[in-house]
Design an enzyme around this catalytic site. Sequence first.
Site, PDB file in Angstrom:
ATOM      1  N   CYS A 182      33.480   5.885  36.249  1.00  0.00           N
ATOM      2  CA  CYS A 182      32.043   6.684  36.820  1.00  0.00           C
ATOM      3  C   CYS A 182      31.517   5.125  36.111  1.00  0.00           C
ATOM      4  CB  CYS A 182      31.601   7.138  36.420  1.00  0.00           C
ATOM      5  SG  CYS A 182      32.728   8.669  38.369  1.00  0.00           S
TER       6      CYS A 182
ATOM      7  N   HIS B 258      24.189   7.626  36.770  1.00  0.00           N
ATOM      8  CA  HIS B 258      25.259   7.906  37.204  1.00  0.00           C
ATOM      9  C   HIS B 258      25.032   8.804  38.060  1.00  0.00           C
ATOM     10  CE1 HIS B 258      29.638   8.076  39.459  1.00  0.00           C
ATOM     11  NE2 HIS B 258      29.670   8.897  38.443  1.00  0.00           N
TER      12      HIS B 258
ATOM     13  N   ASN C 149      29.371  10.947  45.074  1.00  0.00           N
ATOM     14  CA  ASN C 149      29.308  10.422  44.047  1.00  0.00           C
ATOM     15  C   ASN C 149      31.102   9.145  44.330  1.00  0.00           C
ATOM     16  OD1 ASN C 149      30.794   8.936  41.440  1.00  0.00           O
ATOM     17  ND2 ASN C 149      31.164  10.877  41.292  1.00  0.00           N
TER      18      ASN C 149
END
Length: 339
Positions: free
Chosen positions: A116, A257, A287
């Site tokens: 990520c 993030h 996500n």
Amino acid sequence: MGNINAIITGVAGYVPDYVLNNEELSRMVDTNDEWIVTRTGIKERRLLTEEGLGTSYMARKAAKLLMKKTGADPDSIDALLVATTTPDYIHPSTASIVLGKLGLKNAFAFDFAAACCGFMYALDVACNMIQSGRHKRIIVIGADKMSAITDYQDRATCPLFGDGAGAVMVEATEEENIGLIDSFHRTDGKGLPFLHVKAGGSVCPSSHYSVDHRMHYTYQEGRFVFRYAVTAMGDDCEELLKRNNLTIDDIDHIIPHQANLRIIEAVAKRIGAPMEKVLVNIQHYGNTSAACMPLVLWDFEKDLKKGDKIIFTGFGAGFVNGASYLKWAYDGASAATVK
């Protein structure tokens, strides 16, 4: 010749058409909209459902729009970096596929694997390549087809993830006090047991056993990851502020993030940042791993003004974490109208 710095001169994105909302997801697994929104802040996510299409398809879509928006000559691109944790194939690289589809003749390409944090790390590498003086224009893409490694029988993880791609153009400038200013990145190396995909790599190659036991999907110990992420991202932001003699009041935008809205809120609280400064689109996309940060830039480009002070911060499998500080290089309102 003055000092060379690296700036973002354009941003673009792509998300698939298919929307998997919480209501539909609740018909696939034992969950409901209230449960998902309360714990994650996610209302819907985009999935790439067409057979035979992978991460490179979304990356190419984002890059084509980027080149259209910036008017960049394909022959002027020196390199293309794709940050992804869901490559099309073990080899060749997804970046090489994207480069070929775009028809770039003078560039080299490679994938960047940092989960990520992939886009943030790849952006840092691209900026350093620019600052070396050996490169002038680089495309950096964050792209992931997380649905390919999501277990839609696991109610704890399947609401979290979506598919998408975002791309930025990174170019050289001699203008002072603009572009990437500083980064503080760290890798813990102890995160394997808590966040991983068990099978499909060289340690545990694909087999009938691995498929039958659903070992090719993301496994996560959510509570541990949550606590670690909040601490790491908060500490990284504070270190970056300290190193650059800044306070949170000096920062115009924070781009975290997009893992979980509760993580984002906890990080903001930890560093004393009002949520008005934090750019969030997780409610629409979930996500998307390496695609999260550039998709935020894409969605909020119209709100970004030249000179805005921005902090990126992220956390991912590994564990990897970090923060970057940059000053935005252009007024985004006019550029954002090009789709």
